[in-house]
Design a protein around this motif. Structure first.
Motif, PDB file in Angstrom:
ATOM      1  N   PRO A 130       0.823  -1.219   0.000  1.00  9.63           N
ATOM      2  CA  PRO A 130       0.000   0.000   0.000  1.00  9.63           C
ATOM      3  C   PRO A 130       0.855   1.266   0.000  1.00  9.63           C
ATOM      4  O   PRO A 130       1.925   1.308   0.616  1.00  9.63           O
ATOM      5  N   LEU A 131       0.359   2.282  -0.711  1.00  9.76           N
ATOM      6  CA  LEU A 131       1.008   3.594  -0.721  1.00  9.76           C
ATOM      7  C   LEU A 131       0.281   4.573   0.195  1.00  9.76           C
ATOM      8  O   LEU A 131       0.877   5.548   0.664  1.00  9.76           O
ATOM      9  N   PHE A 132      -0.990   4.326   0.425  1.00  9.79           N
ATOM     10  CA  PHE A 132      -1.797   5.177   1.304  1.00  9.79           C
ATOM     11  C   PHE A 132      -2.597   4.294   2.251  1.00  9.79           C
ATOM     12  O   PHE A 132      -3.023   3.200   1.896  1.00  9.79           O
ATOM     13  N   ILE A 140      -0.321   8.851   3.896  1.00 18.20           N
ATOM     14  CA  ILE A 140       0.707   8.180   3.089  1.00 18.20           C
ATOM     15  C   ILE A 140       1.535   7.237   3.953  1.00 18.20           C
ATOM     16  O   ILE A 140       1.842   7.535   5.116  1.00 18.20           O
ATOM     17  N   THR A 141       1.873   6.096   3.381  1.00 14.35           N
ATOM     18  CA  THR A 141       2.661   5.096   4.110  1.00 14.35           C
ATOM     19  C   THR A 141       4.153   5.420   3.988  1.00 14.35           C
ATOM     20  O   THR A 141       4.561   6.234   3.139  1.00 14.35           O
ATOM     21  N   PRO A 142       4.990   4.785   4.811  1.00 18.53           N
ATOM     22  CA  PRO A 142       6.443   4.985   4.681  1.00 18.53           C
ATOM     23  C   PRO A 142       6.951   4.649   3.282  1.00 18.53           C
ATOM     24  O   PRO A 142       7.826   5.345   2.742  1.00 18.53           O
ATOM     25  N   LEU A 143       6.408   3.584   2.666  1.00 15.76           N
ATOM     26  CA  LEU A 143       6.810   3.256   1.297  1.00 15.76           C
ATOM     27  C   LEU A 143       6.433   4.386   0.349  1.00 15.76           C
ATOM     28  O   LEU A 143       7.225   4.772  -0.518  1.00 15.76           O
ATOM     29  N   SER A 182       8.863   7.224   0.627  1.00 14.41           N
ATOM     30  CA  SER A 182      10.165   6.954   0.017  1.00 14.41           C
ATOM     31  C   SER A 182      10.100   6.956  -1.501  1.00 14.41           C
ATOM     32  O   SER A 182      11.120   7.162  -2.168  1.00 14.41           O
ATOM     33  N   MET A 183       8.909   6.738  -2.072  1.00 13.92           N
ATOM     34  CA  MET A 183       8.777   6.700  -3.526  1.00 13.92           C
ATOM     35  C   MET A 183       8.676   8.087  -4.161  1.00 13.92           C
ATOM     36  O   MET A 183       8.909   8.244  -5.359  1.00 13.92           O
ATOM     37  N   TYR A 194      11.663   9.470  -6.300  1.00 19.91           N
ATOM     38  CA  TYR A 194      11.870   8.692  -7.524  1.00 19.91           C
ATOM     39  C   TYR A 194      10.776   8.991  -8.555  1.00 19.91           C
ATOM     40  O   TYR A 194      11.054   9.120  -9.754  1.00 19.91           O
ATOM     41  N   ALA A 195       9.556   9.113  -8.074  1.00 22.66           N
ATOM     42  CA  ALA A 195       8.452   9.444  -8.983  1.00 22.66           C
ATOM     43  C   ALA A 195       8.625  10.842  -9.564  1.00 22.66           C
ATOM     44  O   ALA A 195       8.342  11.086 -10.742  1.00 22.66           O
ATOM     45  N   GLU A 196       9.113  11.783  -8.739  1.00 18.86           N
ATOM     46  CA  GLU A 196       9.336  13.144  -9.230  1.00 18.86           C
ATOM     47  C   GLU A 196      10.431  13.160 -10.289  1.00 18.86           C
ATOM     48  O   GLU A 196      10.336  13.908 -11.280  1.00 18.86           O
ATOM     49  N   ASN A 197      11.476  12.363 -10.099  1.00 15.71           N
ATOM     50  CA  ASN A 197      12.540  12.278 -11.115  1.00 15.71           C
ATOM     51  C   ASN A 197      12.002  11.709 -12.416  1.00 15.71           C
ATOM     52  O   ASN A 197      12.362  12.166 -13.511  1.00 15.71           O
TER      53      ASN A 197
END
Length: 306
Positions: free
Chosen positions: A49-51, A60-63, A66-67, A70-73
């Motif tokens: 899960p992301l949320f 928002i979850t810890p995962l 952390s994402m 990377y998603a912004e890049n």
């Protein structure tokens, strides 16, 4: 794990940015169920899960946290590729997304765009009129007409001039102010809140601010209707027969008006053609914009009579 769909990551970032799926749907101009479905698909691909869905909304979850970088890049890489493809197209065809300050776009820019589109029938236009700045790097717009003194370093363009402003009201309001100053009020920006405008403090102490509006067009319409005195761009006030400049108040030099595009698109044929065309036409409007044409509307009336 299968390859992640970039579109799903885009929905994820929009939800993080806006704080809810409903707000993300509004931002992306889709319905709420689409956002929910795409995020669920991304979570299924990740098998995590992301949320966290709670009674009070999303968390928002810890995962998920952390994402985000990377998603912004990935988003920046996708936007850069999009700009590269657009810049490579040199034909005078396709869509140009133009953003401008609402007041400027409606009263000054629209007739110039009409003239340009008549000359280039294979170019389509998307005109976005709002006072908030759009992200040119994310291709939210290709060309921006922006009030600023400090354009972002990834943007290139030209300063067309500087907005001049002064205080306007109707002739009736001015005459009433001469007889009963306390019966007249000022009109100001909503965002200024309880703060007294500097022109009131310096030139008309005692004038009360009673009316507020969130847009320059709204302030203009209130002043034109006779609701009070307001500081307006000269390009608005001096072209309106119902308004006069309040005597004794000098011009205020506001921010510069720039035409800007992302540096990657500076040589794209259709964008460069529109930029050069508008710059050429608007240079003739500079005296009006910079407050040098106080009786501009009277000149127009005389031309119509001839």
């Amino acid at each position: 794990m299968k390859n992640i769909d970039w579109n799903d990551l885009n929905y994820f970032l929009a939800t993080v940015q806006s704080g809810s799926m409903a707000a993300a749907a509004k931002l992306l101009k889709v319905n709420h169920t689409t956002v929910s479905r795409r995020i669920s698909a991304l979570e299924q691909q990740l098998a995590a899960p992301l949320f966290e869905r709670t009674a009070t909304g999303l968390s928002i979850t810890p995962l998920g946290e952390s994402m985000i970088p990377y998603a912004e890049n990935m988003r920046e890489s996708v936007n850069a590729m999009d700009r590269l493809v657009t810049a490579d197209k040199q034909e005078l065809a396709g869509t140009i997304k133009v953003t401008a300050i609402d007041m400027f776009g409606r009263r000054v820019l629209a007739p110039v765009l009409k003239e340009f589109l008549d000359l280039h029938p294979h170019i389509d236009l998307e005109l976005i009129l709002q006072d908030e700045n759009l992200d040119l790097g994310a291709r939210e717009a290709d060309l921006a007409f922006r009030a600023t003194d400090n354009p972002a370093p990834d943007l290139v363009g030209k300063r067309l001039g500087r907005f001049a402003m002064t205080v306007y009201c109707t002739e009736d309001v001015w005459q009433q102010y001469q007889q009963e100053p306390q019966s007249i009020c000022a009109i100001d920006w909503t965002e200024n809140g309880p703060n007294t405008p500097d022109w009131v403090e310096e030139y008309m102490p005692g004038l009360k601010v009673r009316h507020y509006c969130s847009t320059i067009n709204g302030i203009y319409e209130l002043a034109r209707a006779g609701c009070g005195m307001a500081r307006l761009p000269c390009g608005l006030g001096d072209t309106t027969p119902e308004l006069i400049r309040v005597p004794g108040i000098p011009l205020y030099q506001g921010m510069g008006l720039w035409v800007l595009s992302h540096i990657d698109l500076r040589n794209t044929a259709r964008i460069k053609a529109l930029r050069d065309f508008v710059v050429d036409r608007l240079e003739k409007e500079l005296p009006l914009m910079e407050g040098q044409c106080e009786k501009h509307w009277q000149t127009l009336e005389r031309h119509r009579e001839l």
